[in-house]
Write an enzyme that holds these catalytic residues in place. Structure first.
Site, PDB file in Angstrom:
ATOM      1  N   GLY A 278      54.173  65.957  85.431  1.00  0.00           N
ATOM      2  CA  GLY A 278      54.874  66.016  86.812  1.00  0.00           C
ATOM      3  C   GLY A 278      54.652  65.156  87.833  1.00  0.00           C
ATOM      4  N   GLU A 320      50.136  66.784  80.627  1.00  0.00           N
ATOM      5  CA  GLU A 320      51.151  66.113  79.903  1.00  0.00           C
ATOM      6  C   GLU A 320      52.008  65.083  80.717  1.00  0.00           C
ATOM      7  OE1 GLU A 320      52.278  69.832  77.148  1.00  0.00           O
ATOM      8  OE2 GLU A 320      53.419  69.526  78.734  1.00  0.00           O
ATOM      9  N   PRO A 321      51.208  63.918  81.279  1.00  0.00           N
ATOM     10  CA  PRO A 321      52.034  63.012  82.081  1.00  0.00           C
ATOM     11  C   PRO A 321      52.742  62.062  81.168  1.00  0.00           C
ATOM     12  CG  PRO A 321      49.733  62.150  81.639  1.00  0.00           C
ATOM     13  CD  PRO A 321      49.767  63.717  80.971  1.00  0.00           C
ATOM     14  N   GLY A 322      54.073  61.874  81.720  1.00  0.00           N
ATOM     15  CA  GLY A 322      55.048  61.166  81.097  1.00  0.00           C
ATOM     16  C   GLY A 322      55.472  59.911  82.172  1.00  0.00           C
ATOM     17  N   ARG A 323      55.908  60.320  83.161  1.00  0.00           N
ATOM     18  CA  ARG A 323      56.516  59.262  84.136  1.00  0.00           C
ATOM     19  C   ARG A 323      55.218  58.511  84.431  1.00  0.00           C
ATOM     20  NH1 ARG A 323      60.930  60.602  87.310  1.00  0.00           N
ATOM     21  NH2 ARG A 323      60.347  62.786  87.076  1.00  0.00           N
ATOM     22  N   ARG A 360      69.717  58.034  86.731  1.00  0.00           N
ATOM     23  CA  ARG A 360      68.654  58.886  87.759  1.00  0.00           C
ATOM     24  C   ARG A 360      69.205  58.860  89.248  1.00  0.00           C
ATOM     25  NH1 ARG A 360      64.108  58.443  88.864  1.00  0.00           N
ATOM     26  NH2 ARG A 360      63.292  60.614  88.870  1.00  0.00           N
ATOM     27  N   TYR A 364      70.032  62.413  90.416  1.00  0.00           N
ATOM     28  CA  TYR A 364      69.081  63.141  91.133  1.00  0.00           C
ATOM     29  C   TYR A 364      69.045  62.655  92.457  1.00  0.00           C
ATOM     30  CZ  TYR A 364      67.225  63.896  86.413  1.00  0.00           C
ATOM     31  OH  TYR A 364      67.034  64.232  85.207  1.00  0.00           O
ATOM     32  N   CYS A 391      83.240  52.824  85.371  1.00  0.00           N
ATOM     33  CA  CYS A 391      84.569  53.119  86.030  1.00  0.00           C
ATOM     34  C   CYS A 391      84.142  54.478  86.793  1.00  0.00           C
ATOM     35  CB  CYS A 391      85.547  53.261  84.961  1.00  0.00           C
ATOM     36  SG  CYS A 391      86.324  51.756  84.636  1.00  0.00           S
ATOM     37  N   TYR A 421      62.424  57.804  81.750  1.00  0.00           N
ATOM     38  CA  TYR A 421      63.657  58.444  82.124  1.00  0.00           C
ATOM     39  C   TYR A 421      65.077  57.718  82.112  1.00  0.00           C
ATOM     40  CZ  TYR A 421      60.471  62.444  82.196  1.00  0.00           C
ATOM     41  OH  TYR A 421      59.521  63.128  81.977  1.00  0.00           O
TER      42      TYR A 421
HETATM   43  N1  LLP Z   1      55.475  68.624  80.142  1.00  0.00           N
HETATM   44  C1  LLP Z   1      56.732  69.258  80.082  1.00  0.00           C
HETATM   45  C2  LLP Z   1      56.506  70.452  79.538  1.00  0.00           C
HETATM   46  C3  LLP Z   1      57.950  68.990  80.558  1.00  0.00           C
HETATM   47  O1  LLP Z   1      59.076  69.488  80.757  1.00  0.00           O
HETATM   48  C4  LLP Z   1      57.960  67.470  81.184  1.00  0.00           C
HETATM   49  C5  LLP Z   1      58.774  67.045  81.763  1.00  0.00           C
HETATM   50  C6  LLP Z   1      56.508  66.655  81.052  1.00  0.00           C
HETATM   51  C7  LLP Z   1      55.527  67.438  80.624  1.00  0.00           C
HETATM   52  C8  LLP Z   1      56.399  65.321  81.899  1.00  0.00           C
HETATM   53  O2  LLP Z   1      57.011  65.097  83.222  1.00  0.00           O
HETATM   54  P1  LLP Z   1      56.452  63.934  83.919  1.00  0.00           P
HETATM   55  O3  LLP Z   1      55.062  63.731  83.743  1.00  0.00           O
HETATM   56  O4  LLP Z   1      57.103  62.950  83.192  1.00  0.00           O
HETATM   57  O5  LLP Z   1      57.087  64.203  85.197  1.00  0.00           O
HETATM   58  N2  LLP Z   1      64.709  63.305  83.600  1.00  0.00           N
HETATM   59  C9  LLP Z   1      63.872  63.890  84.902  1.00  0.00           C
HETATM   60  C10 LLP Z   1      62.581  64.223  84.542  1.00  0.00           C
HETATM   61  C11 LLP Z   1      62.698  65.530  83.382  1.00  0.00           C
HETATM   62  C12 LLP Z   1      61.427  66.070  83.333  1.00  0.00           C
HETATM   63  C13 LLP Z   1      61.449  67.140  82.150  1.00  0.00           C
HETATM   64  N3  LLP Z   1      60.127  67.644  81.770  1.00  0.00           N
HETATM   65  C14 LLP Z   1      63.826  62.545  85.719  1.00  0.00           C
HETATM   66  O6  LLP Z   1      64.378  61.581  85.333  1.00  0.00           O
HETATM   67  O7  LLP Z   1      63.367  62.582  86.949  1.00  0.00           O
END
Ligand code: LLP
Length: 463
Positions: A278, A320-323, A360, A364, A391, A421
């Site tokens: 997050g 758990e960083p993704g973004r 996005r 959002y 469209c 994302y």
């Molecule tokens: N761990 C869990 C359990 C999660 O549900 C998520 C994201 C993450 C880690 C990774 O979060 P991050 O570090 O990437 O923020 N589609 C949306 C974001 C949805 C996130 C869902 N869960 C967007 O485009 O902003």
């Protein structure tokens, strides 16, 4: 700058900054390193390069629209996260942000673990050789087949999300003659926004088991009794694109107090806590994300302090960083098709992609930056809206940004910070062909996810 944050997709709040983008930047040719990946630069001809390769060459070779992923930057960010948390903690890259076999290999080589949230992500991870014990499996409604596959593969942990799933995973593990390591996902009652957090409101959503009202404690009671499960810890994820650490601190405090309750009731100290992902990134120059070492220090300090106060040994922390890892490492390259000035309003710049490669903005109200990258320009700044070719009038890629007034069809523009994302949420709306992901590193570019073709569309449409 405040902006909305959301736990897992749907927008929770609109905290759009006032007066945003009322003034153009001093020089439109300057690339703010906050929003562009590490190896992006402008060469002496004014053409933007990544990994030393001109975008004009990339467009010729790979076409547009396309995502270009800066592998050097991706690996550096993996290392920064791993180093920041050190050997007493674990970093799980959240594959939902963007996953491909090449990415899995990079993670493996850089020593990161992987969080998957579907059978599809698990398949990619296993196929690309991620050791199963370095995989965490998430999801609020994992199918029996998915659970069986994960348990058989020997995933390091399954994060349990409901009472039904506790029993489901326990039975499957027992039938397979094994004990599955699990965590329980709890809802801590924190709704995280960028500069605020609202306690309690957040329990009204589909994920996890609520701390409030004792649901989480009951889940622990049930999981601890089942032979098929080895309960190793508690998991919390409070939201996404968060800049303020306060929400994480409240979450950590509440998770630790649950650990203390578990110790008091069951006489066991669970060895792990996961504080989810997050962490926010810079989409525009107004965003100021925290660095991994600041995040690691804040989280470790709070957990250590709270555990000391509760007389608990400090558990192993995971995140758990993704973004925050993949987001800043890619940009989307588009070719300008039409330029349509609306007198007194703004100029609509249509590109060859749109909401199918970046949903996005529509979903959002996300904000992005954009720059002319195939040349420099000294023309006046022009308030622009970058739109796609779908469209739908909501097909907006960048809502408000300044581009030079001499922008013309054929120019290349790029939207930075699209690593997370965007390809992951890309669609075939209007039968658009999803763009390729091209990894760039040290003067070499190679496709890691190829562009979809009309044959792909026709193959799925069985007639
Ligand atoms: N761990 C869990 C359990 C999660 O549900 C998520 C994201 C993450 C880690 C990774 O979060 P991050 O570090 O990437 O923020 N589609 C949306 C974001 C949805 C996130 C869902 N869960 C967007 O485009 O902003």
């Amino acid at each position: 700058m405040s902006r909305s944050a959301h736990p897992a997709g749907p927008r929770h709040a609109d905290v759009l900054p006032e007066g945003h983008y009322t003034a153009p930047p001093a020089d439109l040719n300057v690339l703010d390193e906050k929003v562009w990946s590490r190896t992006v630069a402008r060469n002496e001809d004014g053409v933007v390069t990544v990994g030393g390769i001109e975008v004009t060459r990339l467009a010729d070779e790979f076409g547009t629209p396309a995502y270009f992923l800066d592998e050097t930057d991706f690996r550096a960010r993996c290392r920064a996260w791993a180093d920041a948390f050190g050997k007493d903690a674990d970093v799980f890259y959240a594959g939902k942000a963007f996953l491909s076999r090449a990415v899995v290999r990079w993670l493996r080589e850089e020593g990161l673990n992987l969080d998957v949230c579907s059978g599809g992500e698990l398949a990619i991870a296993l196929d690309a050789g991620m050791p199963a014990d370095r995989i965490a499996f998430h999801g609020n409604n994992k199918s029996v087949a998915e659970i069986e596959r994960a348990v058989k593969a020997g995933v390091g942990r399954i994060v349990l999300d409901s009472f039904q799933e506790i029993v489901r995973v326990a039975h499957i593990a027992q039938d397979l003659g094994t004990r599955q390591r699990v965590q329980i996902r709890v809802t801590v009652g924190v709704e995280a926004h960028t500069h605020e957090f609202i306690a309690t409101a957040h329990e009204d959503q589909k994920f996890g088991l609520a701390l409030a009202g004792g649901q989480a404690a009951e889940a622990v009671r049930r999981a601890i009794r089942l032979d098929g499960l080895e309960l190793i810890g508690i998991h919390s994820h409070i939201g996404s694109q968060i800049f303020d650490m306060a929400g994480f601190e409240v979450a950590a405090r509440r998770v630790v107090s649950l650990l203390a309750e578990i110790r008091d009731e069951h006489g066991v100290e669970l060895p792990e806590i996961d504080l989810g992902g997050g962490l926010g990134i810079a989409y525009t120059s107004d965003d100021d994300p925290r660095e991994p070492h600041e995040i690691a220090k804040a989280l470790t300090d709070i957990v250590t302090r709270e555990c000391e106060a509760a007389g608990l040994a400090t558990p192993r922390i995971s995140v758990e960083p993704g973004r925050a890892i993949v987001g800043p490492t890619a940009f989307t390259l588009y070719e300008v098709g039409t330029v349509k000035p609306l007198e007194g309003l703004r100029t609509y710049v249509s590109v060859d992609g749109g909401m199918s490669d970046n949903i996005r903005t529509a979903l959002y109200d996300a904000e992005y930056s954009v720059a002319l990258v195939s040349r420099t320009s000294d023309a006046e700044p022009m308030l622009s809206r970058v739109v796609g070719k779908h469209c739908e009038s909501g097909d907006i890629v960048v809502k408000d940004a300044f581009l030079p007034a001499d922008l013309a069809p054929g120019d290349l523009i790029a939207v930075p910070a699209t690593g997370a994302y965007c390809r992951a949420m890309a669609s075939n709306y209007n039968h658009a062909l999803r763009p390729p992901v091209v990894a760039v590193r040290d003067g070499e570019a190679r496709v890691i996810v190829r562009r979809e073709t009309e044959e792909d569309l026709l193959r799925l449409d069985v007639g």
